[in-house]
Write a protein that holds these residues in place. Structure first.
Motif, mmCIF file in Angstrom:
data_model
loop_
_atom_site.group_PDB
_atom_site.id
_atom_site.type_symbol
_atom_site.label_atom_id
_atom_site.label_comp_id
_atom_site.label_asym_id
_atom_site.label_seq_id
_atom_site.Cartn_x
_atom_site.Cartn_y
_atom_site.Cartn_z
ATOM 1 N N ASN A 44 9.286 -0.671 12.600
ATOM 2 C CA ASN A 44 9.092 -1.526 11.428
ATOM 3 C C ASN A 44 9.354 -2.985 11.763
ATOM 4 O O ASN A 44 10.300 -3.298 12.473
ATOM 5 N N GLY A 45 8.514 -3.850 11.271
ATOM 6 C CA GLY A 45 8.705 -5.277 11.517
ATOM 7 C C GLY A 45 8.194 -5.726 12.871
ATOM 8 O O GLY A 45 8.375 -6.876 13.263
ATOM 9 N N ALA A 46 7.520 -4.829 13.596
ATOM 10 C CA ALA A 46 7.048 -5.174 14.939
ATOM 11 C C ALA A 46 5.888 -6.149 14.902
ATOM 12 O O ALA A 46 5.576 -6.800 15.898
ATOM 13 N N GLY A 47 5.204 -6.223 13.761
ATOM 14 C CA GLY A 47 4.075 -7.151 13.663
ATOM 15 C C GLY A 47 2.723 -6.453 13.555
ATOM 16 O O GLY A 47 1.679 -7.091 13.690
ATOM 17 N N LYS A 48 2.747 -5.155 13.270
ATOM 18 C CA LYS A 48 1.493 -4.393 13.240
ATOM 19 C C LYS A 48 0.583 -4.842 12.095
ATOM 20 O O LYS A 48 -0.600 -5.129 12.302
ATOM 21 N N SER A 49 1.160 -4.891 10.894
ATOM 22 C CA SER A 49 0.331 -5.314 9.755
ATOM 23 C C SER A 49 -0.149 -6.741 9.939
ATOM 24 O O SER A 49 -1.297 -7.072 9.603
ATOM 25 N N SER A 50 0.717 -7.589 10.491
ATOM 26 C CA SER A 50 0.305 -8.976 10.744
ATOM 27 C C SER A 50 -0.895 -9.009 11.674
ATOM 28 O O SER A 50 -1.805 -9.821 11.506
ATOM 29 N N MET A 51 -0.886 -8.118 12.642
ATOM 30 C CA MET A 51 -2.014 -8.053 13.590
ATOM 31 C C MET A 51 -3.315 -7.759 12.843
ATOM 32 O O MET A 51 -4.337 -8.416 13.073
ATOM 33 N N VAL A 58 -6.916 -12.829 7.108
ATOM 34 C CA VAL A 58 -5.944 -13.147 6.069
ATOM 35 C C VAL A 58 -4.911 -14.126 6.624
ATOM 36 O O VAL A 58 -4.501 -15.065 5.948
ATOM 37 N N TYR A 59 -4.494 -13.885 7.877
ATOM 38 C CA TYR A 59 -3.612 -14.828 8.557
ATOM 39 C C TYR A 59 -4.379 -15.515 9.675
ATOM 40 O O TYR A 59 -5.262 -14.924 10.294
ATOM 41 N N HIS A 60 -4.019 -16.754 9.930
ATOM 42 C CA HIS A 60 -4.655 -17.492 11.023
ATOM 43 C C HIS A 60 -3.613 -17.798 12.091
ATOM 44 O O HIS A 60 -2.653 -18.512 11.832
HETATM 45 N N1 ADP Z 1 3.403 -13.472 4.782
HETATM 46 C C1 ADP Z 1 4.527 -13.476 5.534
HETATM 47 N N2 ADP Z 1 5.427 -14.458 5.401
HETATM 48 C C2 ADP Z 1 6.546 -14.481 6.150
HETATM 49 N N3 ADP Z 1 6.856 -13.555 7.054
HETATM 50 C C3 ADP Z 1 5.998 -12.539 7.243
HETATM 51 C C4 ADP Z 1 4.785 -12.437 6.481
HETATM 52 N N4 ADP Z 1 4.123 -11.321 6.874
HETATM 53 C C5 ADP Z 1 4.890 -10.762 7.827
HETATM 54 N N5 ADP Z 1 6.007 -11.470 8.053
HETATM 55 C C6 ADP Z 1 7.061 -11.173 9.034
HETATM 56 O O1 ADP Z 1 6.437 -10.829 10.233
HETATM 57 C C7 ADP Z 1 7.131 -9.762 10.867
HETATM 58 C C8 ADP Z 1 6.182 -8.618 11.121
HETATM 59 O O2 ADP Z 1 5.831 -7.983 9.897
HETATM 60 P P1 ADP Z 1 4.722 -6.886 9.766
HETATM 61 O O3 ADP Z 1 3.504 -7.357 10.438
HETATM 62 O O4 ADP Z 1 4.603 -6.515 8.343
HETATM 63 O O5 ADP Z 1 5.345 -5.674 10.585
HETATM 64 P P2 ADP Z 1 4.953 -4.128 10.628
HETATM 65 O O6 ADP Z 1 3.683 -3.938 9.902
HETATM 66 O O7 ADP Z 1 4.853 -3.822 12.085
HETATM 67 O O8 ADP Z 1 6.086 -3.376 10.010
HETATM 68 C C9 ADP Z 1 8.292 -9.397 9.963
HETATM 69 O O9 ADP Z 1 9.434 -10.050 10.437
HETATM 70 C C10 ADP Z 1 7.878 -9.954 8.641
HETATM 71 O O10 ADP Z 1 8.999 -10.325 7.872
#
Ligand code: ADP
Ligand code: MG
Lengths: 260, 358
Positions: A44-51, A58-60
């Motif tokens: 959790n929190g590894a950055g998968k969803s951000s990827m 959605v993110y740049h």
């Molecule tokens: N919109 C955002 N604003 C600030 N921090 C974010 C945002 N989205 C993700 N993060 C941070 O980026 C890191 C990775 O989150 P996330 O990609 O959701 O991880 P995962 O999906 O692997 O659990 C976390 O520390 C999270 O708090």
């Protein structure tokens, strides 16, 4: 496996993404090949969803390059990514709560509907025909996902597992080239997971859709994915076929460290 | 067997996507429309037309417009009154400044002007939402209140800002008697109601609702937020603008800017909240309710007071009206955000299953 894995369709090079001081992704590179099931795993929190959010605009990211079908894309907005054939589902279901299952999935056809506002207001021949044509296509998806009985139900009233299925249906309605699935099986029981696995494999198999999948259930990941990327604290710590990844000491350490 | 749909199986998606897929509903609606066109003109007297029916029809149209924006697209507006004013004054100017401009042409051009302004004043919605958007639309209201009072060109240099329109001619039909005005308004409402229904069951309506329910997801499946929001502002303002022009031309005949004050904006918002956000028929319920309630209270409260030997003043009645509105708004916002329309749908649902609820 009978399917033919093709060329690189999506290539991510040295991606870094920060939110203020938080480094969500650091210098990550990997690629996705046409027709494959590519898994992204990590604690959790590894950055998968951000990827995934980087992939569909959605993110740049502050640094790095993204090539989609050989072309570099810059400052892409989510709806442009959608127009290029990238669809996704959400970790926390993001359905349109006030709309029926049918209407939710119909929104996925939006990009392909061409009649203008005036024709729609008049329910004019071409607009009506277009509506019916896409309805027929959506009904195929409804049949495929076995949700005929709930097509008129407002999605807000559905149990969690079915909502996840509708979320998949809405993405499928876009007939995407790449389908990004963010924990499609989280919170499901064994039976629901099996159904979802079957749907994902069928989509990949029948339509040749490339799939990028985030999943926590290691059994599922090892079963259905062709290649796996492992993230930890925003860094890539593994990349390869499931067997390689499973036996990598770094991956084992990250997972043991995270209490898995 | 009052409400049964046994045996009505849909054999095509076309049949399933009709406006009223259930035959009983279809007949009931046709019967109501036929009665409104034929029966009501025979039964109603002049007071009914002037005080109740015509205001009800025109405000229904305006409420419908507000509902498309607020109920379907999820954008707030406190400036609907201003867009009624824009429609009314623009239609007026088109009518008097262009020779031979027909009534319908003026109404539609008034609506289009209002739509263009709707797009302009909708631009803040691309950046802000909720309270901030409410304030931005309220600013539009005050700006236009001021403009119509102070910029004399808009009111053809009349000193008080009061203008009037006479001789309403609709393709040779002179709309004069109250019953004729009623029929004209009814015809317009039916047409616009149909347009609204068509939009909400088509792709544009789904785009609006998608933006309302979950804007990030909407964008991710390819909906452009700018297009969805601005088109909602445009269509909504068009409806409201036409309603405003009809309010001026048909209902009032002569009017001043105060006819479209911020009170009107709030009234329209209350209509869609009480009637039902995101429901076409709800807009009509809401308009009926708000038009009829004051009249009802005016008759009922003094009579009720008489029973107990207290006399109730007009001021007290209008206070009672405000209190009742306030309580109802709070009730609907908290308990039933889908308003009277949902209460109606729920009772119909029960009736469909009655007497075997399981
Ligand atoms: N919109 C955002 N604003 C600030 N921090 C974010 C945002 N989205 C993700 N993060 C941070 O980026 C890191 C990775 O989150 P996330 O990609 O959701 O991880 P995962 O999906 O692997 O659990 C976390 O520390 C999270 O708090
Ligand atoms: Mg996540």
């Amino acid at each position: 496996m009978s399917k033919q894995i093709g060329d690189v369709i999506l290539d991510l090079q040295n991606i870094s993404l920060r939110f203020g001081g938080v480094k969500a992704l650091t210098d990550i590179s990997f690629n996705v090949r046409e027709h494959e099931v590519r898994a992204i795993i990590g604690p959790n929190g590894a950055g998968k969803s951000s990827m995934l959010n980087v992939i569909n605009g959605v993110y740049h990211p502050q640094d790095g390059k993204i090539f989609f079908r050989g072309e570099e894309r810059k400052a892409m907005q989510p709806h442009m990514a959608a127009a290029q054939g990238i669809a996704r589902t959400f970790q926390n279901i993001a359905l349109f709560k006030g709309m029926s299952v049918l209407d939710n999935i119909m929104t996925g056809r939006n990009l392909q509907m061409k009649s203008n506002l005036l024709m729609q207001a008049l329910w004019w021949g071409p607009a009506r025909n277009e509506e019916l044509k896409h309805r027929a296509r959506v009904e195929e998806i409804i049949d495929f996902l076995e949700i005929q009985h709930i097509r008129k139900t407002p999605v807000g009233r559905l149990p969690y597992g079915l909502q996840k299925r509708v979320d998949l249906g809405r993405a499928l309605a876009m007939e995407p080239k790449i389908l990004l699935l963010d924990e499609p099986m989280a919170g499901m029981n064994v039976e629901e997971k099996q159904d979802m696995c079957r749907f994902i494999l069928d989509v990949n198999d029948q339509f040749g859709t490339t799939i990028v999948l985030i999943e926590h259930d290691m059994g599922v990941v090892m079963d259905i994915s062709d290649r796996v990327v492992v993230l930890d604290y925003g860094k890539k710590i593994g990349d390869g076929i499931p067997d390689e990844v499973r036996s990598s000491p770094e991956v084992i350490k990250a997972y043991l460290g995270a209490g898995h | 067997m009052i409400y049964r749909e046994n045996g009505q199986f849909k054999t095509s998606y076309g049949a399933d996507q009709q406006i009223f897929p259930i035959a009983q509903d279809r007949w009931a609606v046709l019967a109501i429309i036929a009665f409104a066109f034929i029966g009501v003109p025979l039964l109603a007297d002049e007071y009914m037309f002037r005080a109740i029916l015509i205001p009800f029809l025109i405000l229904s149209l305006a409420a419908l417009g507000v509902n498309l924006l607020v109920g379907y697209c999820g954008q707030i507006t406190l400036g609907a009154g201003a867009f009624m004013a824009i429609g009314a004054y623009a239609a007026y100017n088109f009518l008097i400044r262009i020779d031979g401009m027909p009534l319908l042409g003026a109404l539609i051009l008034g609506g289009l002007t209002s739509a263009a302004m709707g797009i302009l004043f909708g631009i803040p919605s691309l950046r802000v939402r909720g309270l901030y958007l409410a304030v931005a639309t309220l600013a539009a209201q005050f700006f236009w209140d001021w403009a119509f009072l102070r910029i004399k060109w808009f009111t053809n240099d009349s000193s008080s800002g009061s203008v009037s329109v006479s001789n309403l001619d609709f393709f040779g039909w002179t709309i004069d008697a109250p019953a004729e005005k009623y029929l004209f308004c009814l015809g317009m409402l039916v047409v616009f109601g149909l347009l609204a229904k068509n939009m909400t069951r088509a792709s544009i309506g789904r785009q609006w609702m998608a933006i309302r329910d979950m804007d990030v997801a909407a964008e991710v499946i390819g909906i452009r937020p700018m297009w969805a929001k601005l088109s909602a502002f445009a269509v909504s303002s068009f409806f409201v603008g036409v309603a405003g022009a009809m309010w001026g031309f048909v209902h009032l005949g002569s009017w001043e800017p105060a006819a479209f004050s911020v009170d009107r904006s709030f009234q329209l918002l209350f209509m869609v909240i009480i009637g039902g956000l995101g429901s076409i028929v709800g807009s009509f319920f809401g308009a009926a309710f708000i038009v009829i309630l004051p009249i009802f209270l005016n008759q009922m409260l003094p009579a009720l007071g008489g029973l107990f030997g207290v006399s109730i003043s007009t001021a007290a009645v209008s206070h009672a009206e405000l209190i009742i509105f306030g309580v109802l708004i709070v009730f609907f916002l908290i308990v039933e955000p889908h308003g009277l329309a949902r209460l109606w749908a729920t009772s119909k649902e029960k009736l469909r299953l009655w007497p075997f609820p399981h």
